[in-house]
Scaffold this motif. Structure first.
Motif, short mmCIF file in Angstrom:
data_model
loop_
_atom_site.label_atom_id
_atom_site.label_comp_id
_atom_site.label_asym_id
_atom_site.label_seq_id
_atom_site.Cartn_x
_atom_site.Cartn_y
_atom_site.Cartn_z
N LEU A 268 -10.04 5.53 -9.15
CA LEU A 268 -9.94 6.46 -8.03
C LEU A 268 -9.75 5.76 -6.69
N LYS A 269 -9.67 4.44 -6.70
CA LYS A 269 -9.52 3.68 -5.47
C LYS A 269 -8.17 3.99 -4.83
N ALA A 270 -8.17 4.13 -3.52
CA ALA A 270 -6.92 4.40 -2.80
C ALA A 270 -6.01 3.17 -2.85
N CYS A 271 -4.72 3.43 -2.79
CA CYS A 271 -3.74 2.34 -2.81
C CYS A 271 -3.75 1.60 -1.48
N ASP A 272 -3.42 0.31 -1.56
CA ASP A 272 -3.32 -0.49 -0.33
C ASP A 272 -2.11 -0.04 0.47
N ARG A 273 -2.25 -0.05 1.76
CA ARG A 273 -1.15 0.31 2.66
C ARG A 273 -0.16 -0.84 2.73
N PRO A 274 1.07 -0.57 3.07
CA PRO A 274 2.04 -1.67 3.26
C PRO A 274 1.58 -2.60 4.39
N VAL A 275 2.04 -3.82 4.31
CA VAL A 275 1.68 -4.82 5.31
C VAL A 275 2.29 -4.43 6.65
N LEU A 276 1.49 -4.52 7.71
CA LEU A 276 2.01 -4.23 9.05
C LEU A 276 2.87 -5.40 9.52
N LEU A 277 4.01 -5.07 10.05
CA LEU A 277 4.92 -6.11 10.54
C LEU A 277 4.59 -6.46 11.98
N GLU A 278 4.79 -7.74 12.28
CA GLU A 278 4.59 -8.19 13.66
C GLU A 278 5.78 -7.72 14.49
N HIS A 279 5.57 -7.66 15.79
CA HIS A 279 6.69 -7.32 16.67
C HIS A 279 7.58 -8.53 16.82
#
Length: 99
Positions: free
Chosen positions: A44-55
């Motif tokens: 039931l664990k939530a999926c990991d979010r995509p990696v945040l990109l640097e500017h």
């Protein structure tokens, strides 16, 4: 005349109700509800979010590293949700007696 018809229909309904037979109810043991086991909390664990990109612009090596991280998280999430789906299908089949 109208009162006579109403009285006749009412008396007919009362006579028909008096002719009905009362049957004894059957004592049936109460049905025990099926035991439903909760799925494993890891499913039931939530999926990991995509990696945040640097500017700013990224190098090819950074893009590949981020892509690999996101791909691994996506595959882990897919496998976890597939396991949860299989758990629910197996549980429902067992409750219906199909298994």
């Amino acid at each position: 005349m109208k009162l006579g018809k109403v009285l006749m229909l009412t008396s007919l309904a009362l006579v028909l109700a008096a002719c009905s037979v009362s049957t004894k109810s059957v004592n049936v043991a109460p049905v025990k509800p099926p035991a439903i086991v909760a799925p494993d909390s890891a499913l039931l664990k939530a999926c990991d979010r995509p990696v945040l990109l640097e500017h700013g612009p990224l190098t090819q090596a950074q893009v590949e590293e981020l892509w690999i991280t996101d791909r691994a998280a996506l595959l882990a999430c897919y496998r976890r949700h597939l396991a949860l789906r299989n758990y629910i299908v197996d549980r429902d089949e067992a409750l219906r007696g199909d298994k």
